[in-house]
Design a protein around this motif. Structure first.
Motif, PDB file in Angstrom:
ATOM      1  N   UNK A  85     -12.156  -3.804  -1.640  1.00 25.14           N
ATOM      2  CA  UNK A  85     -11.540  -2.479  -1.820  1.00 25.14           C
ATOM      3  C   UNK A  85     -10.023  -2.600  -1.743  1.00 25.14           C
ATOM      4  N   UNK A  86      -9.539  -3.353  -0.776  1.00 24.50           N
ATOM      5  CA  UNK A  86      -8.094  -3.495  -0.563  1.00 24.50           C
ATOM      6  C   UNK A  86      -7.400  -4.088  -1.795  1.00 24.50           C
ATOM      7  N   UNK A  87      -7.922  -5.194  -2.309  1.00 24.20           N
ATOM      8  CA  UNK A  87      -7.280  -5.852  -3.459  1.00 24.20           C
ATOM      9  C   UNK A  87      -7.386  -4.998  -4.724  1.00 24.20           C
ATOM     10  N   UNK A  88      -8.469  -4.261  -4.875  1.00 18.29           N
ATOM     11  CA  UNK A  88      -8.575  -3.350  -6.018  1.00 18.29           C
ATOM     12  C   UNK A  88      -7.562  -2.212  -5.922  1.00 18.29           C
ATOM     13  N   UNK A  89      -7.290  -1.741  -4.724  1.00 19.94           N
ATOM     14  CA  UNK A  89      -6.265  -0.708  -4.539  1.00 19.94           C
ATOM     15  C   UNK A  89      -4.902  -1.232  -4.974  1.00 19.94           C
ATOM     16  N   UNK A  90      -4.584  -2.460  -4.593  1.00 20.08           N
ATOM     17  CA  UNK A  90      -3.302  -3.052  -5.001  1.00 20.08           C
ATOM     18  C   UNK A  90      -3.197  -3.112  -6.521  1.00 20.08           C
ATOM     19  N   UNK A  91      -4.291  -3.516  -7.178  1.00 13.12           N
ATOM     20  CA  UNK A  91      -4.279  -3.626  -8.646  1.00 13.12           C
ATOM     21  C   UNK A  91      -4.113  -2.258  -9.302  1.00 13.12           C
ATOM     22  N   UNK A 141       0.819  -1.211   0.000  1.00 15.64           N
ATOM     23  CA  UNK A 141       0.000   0.000   0.000  1.00 15.64           C
ATOM     24  C   UNK A 141       0.861   1.273   0.000  1.00 15.64           C
ATOM     25  N   UNK A 142       2.165   1.117  -0.260  1.00 17.45           N
ATOM     26  CA  UNK A 142       3.040   2.281  -0.175  1.00 17.45           C
ATOM     27  C   UNK A 142       2.716   3.312  -1.255  1.00 17.45           C
ATOM     28  N   UNK A 143       2.540   2.851  -2.496  1.00 16.55           N
ATOM     29  CA  UNK A 143       2.237   3.795  -3.584  1.00 16.55           C
ATOM     30  C   UNK A 143       0.880   4.460  -3.374  1.00 16.55           C
ATOM     31  N   UNK A 144      -0.076   3.716  -2.852  1.00 11.51           N
ATOM     32  CA  UNK A 144      -1.383   4.299  -2.540  1.00 11.51           C
ATOM     33  C   UNK A 144      -1.251   5.346  -1.433  1.00 11.51           C
ATOM     34  N   UNK A 145      -0.485   5.028  -0.397  1.00 12.54           N
ATOM     35  CA  UNK A 145      -0.308   5.971   0.715  1.00 12.54           C
ATOM     36  C   UNK A 145       0.409   7.234   0.261  1.00 12.54           C
TER      37      UNK A 145
END
Length: 440
Positions: free
Chosen positions: A420-426, A351-355
């Motif tokens: 939501x979590x897995x879609x964020x990773x994608x 989640x680093x790039x999302x954060x």
């Protein structure tokens, strides 16, 4: 499987078609040979399951784990052990007596094939999985999008077009061979299709931890909306929830993106599609097992929740003690093999790039790992308490399904969080790769 009232009198009533002749046969005692025969059938069934696992599922798991790069042999063995110890599949197959590992094994062979550039063999294996169990359609869109993305990447005017034709011929040929015994008569074909797609059975079945069953607690969708509208609404929600990941996979095909898209598509089907059974969560659990070594903390958490979501079904089969034992064994194996509690940073959660993207607008957004740790703790406490309540307390007479509904509702909320979590990773995967290239 139980043998109740052994030795008591039973009545077998046979009535003729015209309703005139009725024969009543009274059997006073069930002989020991009948009980022995039933025991032999159960033993035979279990042995057939074990043989199917040894031939199809277990080799696929072991080969997949040993094909993983940048892992020591010890870690590969530990990863395979954790996947094989997943309690949901063990309990349903060996406790509820089903052959889910066969279709999941074929699907895993398909994943191996297309990930290792054996696209035709992978397509064949997945076609066998679909024709063995139609619920493998949960995984069909990621396979289609990944292979289509490969063809587009190679160019549809050159090698990509050749690959597309080969794949199409493989799929058509495998389906023709599998369906050949059932297409001799039109009525027989229609009967098979009705069995494969039982749309007349309703929006959901029993107490399943998806959005429609959870909403029915507050809003009786089955009674309010006509049958055809239920089908259309479930289709729209399913299609919209899986569309972003599928588009991303077509445009940027990669084995990693393929694995995570398998998770999100299967979870979207489970949460929003029509006619879902609680055992269908196993179709989500398989791809989550495939990313266990990449995000061990979140994968372990999801696999625990997926087993918990089937608690009402497991209790019906008197599988409380096997559930406790297998869940504890799986959790201990994952905790010791992957040190899951030490891998809750933004990097380990991917989640680093999302954060980083969020911190551009909200600089104080540094608390995400701590929030996820707290959610995990609350989740485990909730699951333990609900299990204890279900086992030890009697529900109110007005609400006989209270605990089953609570299990489904709580599990559904967690599954929405994981979606939501897995879609964020994608969605943030390509940004993460670019950031790594810059740092390198």
């Amino acid at each position: 499987m139980k043998l109740r009232d052994t030795g008591k009198k039973s009545l077998l009533i046979y009535q003729s078609n015209n309703g005139i002749l009725t024969a009543v046969i009274t059997i006073y005692y069930i002989g020991d040979w009948i009980i022995h025969l039933l025991q032999l059938i159960i033993v035979f069934y279990v042995h057939m399951l074990l043989i199917a696992d040894l031939l199809i599922y277990i080799p696929a798991v072991v080969l997949y784990c040993f094909c993983l790069k940048e892992m020591s042999t010890k870690k590969k063995v530990a990863n395979a052990l954790c996947i094989l110890l997943y309690p949901g599949l063990i309990l349903i197959d060996y406790g509820h007596f089903q052959y889910n590992s066969v279709s999941l094994g074929f699907a895993l062979w398909g994943v191996l094939g297309v990930s290792c550039h054996w696209d035709l063999l992978g397509s064949l294996a997945f076609c066998l999985a679909i024709n063995y169990k139609q619920m493998e359609l949960y995984h069909s869109l990621p396979f289609f999008c990944f292979l289509l993305g490969k063809c587009l990447k190679k160019g549809l005017k050159g090698k990509g077009f050749v690959l597309f034709i080969k794949l199409a011929c493989t799929v058509v040929a495998s389906f023709v061979l599998c369906w050949l015994p059932f297409v001799t008569e039109k009525e027989q074909t229609l009967q098979v299709l009705r069995r494969l797609f039982p749309v007349d059975r309703g929006l959901f079945e029993d107490k399943v931890a998806n959005i429609w069953c959870s909403l029915s607690v507050f809003l009786k969708i089955k009674n309010i909306l006509p049958h055809h509208m239920q089908i259309k609404i479930s289709f729209c929600f399913t299609f919209l929830s899986l569309l972003p990941a599928c588009i991303k996979l077509i445009l940027q095909p990669s084995p990693k993106g393929f694995r995570y898209t398998l998770v999100t598509c299967a979870l979207s089907f489970f949460l929003f599609s029509f006619q879902v059974h609680e055992k269908s969560i196993l179709l989500v659990s398989l791809p989550v097992c495939l990313v266990l070594s990449e995000i061990p903390f979140m994968s372990t958490w999801f696999l625990l929740v997926s087993t918990f979501s089937m608690l009402p079904l497991l209790l019906k089969d008197d599988l409380l003690m096997p559930t406790i034992v297998t869940v504890m064994a799986f959790f201990i194996a994952c905790a010791t093999s992957f040190s899951i509690f030490e891998k809750t940073s933004e990097e380990h959660l991917q989640l680093k790039s999302f954060s980083i993207s969020v911190r551009k607008y909200l600089p104080c957004f540094t608390f995400l790992p701590r929030v996820i740790q707290c959610l995990f703790l609350m989740s485990v406490i909730t699951m333990v308490l609900l299990t204890l309540m279900t086992v030890t307390l009697d529900p109110p007479q007005k609400f006989p399904d209270l605990f089953s509904v609570l299990v489904c509702f709580v599990s559904c909320l967690k599954f929405l969080f994981f979606l939501v979590y897995f879609n964020i990773i994608i969605m943030w995967d390509s940004k993460s790769r670019r950031n790594q290239k810059k740092t390198d």
